[in-house]
Design a protein around this motif. Structure first.
Motif: not given
Length: 300
Positions: A159-172
């Motif tokens: 996982e890249t920062t870009g991938d994790l960024h998108d997942r965490l945005a939805q989680m938030g």
């Protein structure tokens, strides 16, 4: 609830959408001012600014909230709560205290680990097994407030920062809606003093790859800095950004290209799976290899 939303980049947009979708009244949207961008250097609205206007919401973008007039205008909104996510300005005490339920921050780490500006990058670069989202009651300190809700998620091996960024945005976005639905019943949990780390802003000097380092560290560097600023190396005099990779088998002199785009490190090797040439779009490694006549023996 009557909400003031405060955010600026792409990470904040899903949260604004979720609040609107949940039926909350958005009294006003605060974001950073438009900045010069593109070849013409014309002022460009931030992602939150653009989305708020598309939704027909009022937008303010003060350069500071320190003056009395800006604070009075904020207080006059008579909000139940302010939701803050990657806003980019410090909130002075009069702003923190103005909403009935104060200001809630959506922070992309498992506090107190990775307080500060770049928690997603730093979690990957440090090799953390997991990260997550905290809904925090804001106070004057940097990400020091008590936590109302938290949720953890594993960090994938590729996982890249870009991938994790998108997942965490939805989680938030999901978690803040849960917090607002049950706000009166949530008990703020003070952050422990043990385990505090700070996620310093990423400096471009961190982006050059040193192939003498172990493969595990280089793998985390590449993934943690992707897509921006992008870890880079020199390939026959051309700067190449490396955007995706995986740990691989093999050994050789640091920087030596073993096969395909598998590169030897100080210990072990990494396989480059996506890269970007200067002035070009990102491309899979296979497309790159089909487009070059020959590869150099090593990367520098």
């Amino acid at each position: 609830m009557r909400v003031v939303f405060m955010g600026t980049p792409d990470f904040s947009v899903p949260v604004l959408d979720a609040l609107v979708g949940a039926g909350h009244e958005i009294a006003c949207v605060y974001c950073q001012p438009p900045r010069p961008a593109g070849r013409g250097k014309k002022p460009r609205p931030t992602p939150v600014h653009a989305r708020a206007e598309a939704l027909g919401l009022p937008v303010r973008h003060p350069t500071s909230l320190k003056d009395a007039q800006a604070q009075a205008e904020f207080a006059d909104l008579k909000a139940d709560v302010a939701v803050v996510v990657a806003y980019g300005l410090l909130l002075p005490r009069p702003v923190l205290d103005a909403p009935k339920h104060g200001c809630l921050n959506i922070h992309a780490s498992l506090l107190p680990r990775w307080r500060g500006a770049a928690p997603i990058h730093r979690a990957i670069m440090a090799g953390d097994a997991e990260t997550g989202i905290c809904i925090m009651q804001m106070e004057a300190g940097l990400d020091t407030g008590p936590v109302l809700l938290r949720e953890a998620t594993a960090i994938g091996a590729e996982e890249t920062t870009g991938d994790l960024h998108d997942r965490l945005a939805q989680m938030g976005a999901r978690l803040i809606c849960d917090a607002l639905d049950s706000l009166d019943s949530l008990t703020p949990q003070p952050q422990p003093e043990k385990g505090v780390t700070y996620a310093a802003k990423i400096d471009k000097s961190e982006a050059r790859i040193d192939w003498t380092r172990p493969a595990a560290e280089i793998d985390r560097q590449i993934r943690g800095l992707s897509p921006f600023p992008g870890a880079w190396c020199d390939m026959a005099g051309e700067r190449i950004k490396l955007l995706r990779c995986r740990l691989a088998q093999g050994q050789g002199a640091p920087g030596q290209i073993l096969q395909g785009l598998t590169v030897a490190c100080g210990e072990g090797a990494v396989e480059i799976t996506e890269l970007q040439r200067q002035g070009k779009r990102p491309m899979p490694a296979g497309d790159f290899l089909r487009g070059v006549q020959s590869l150099p023996e090593r990367l520098d």
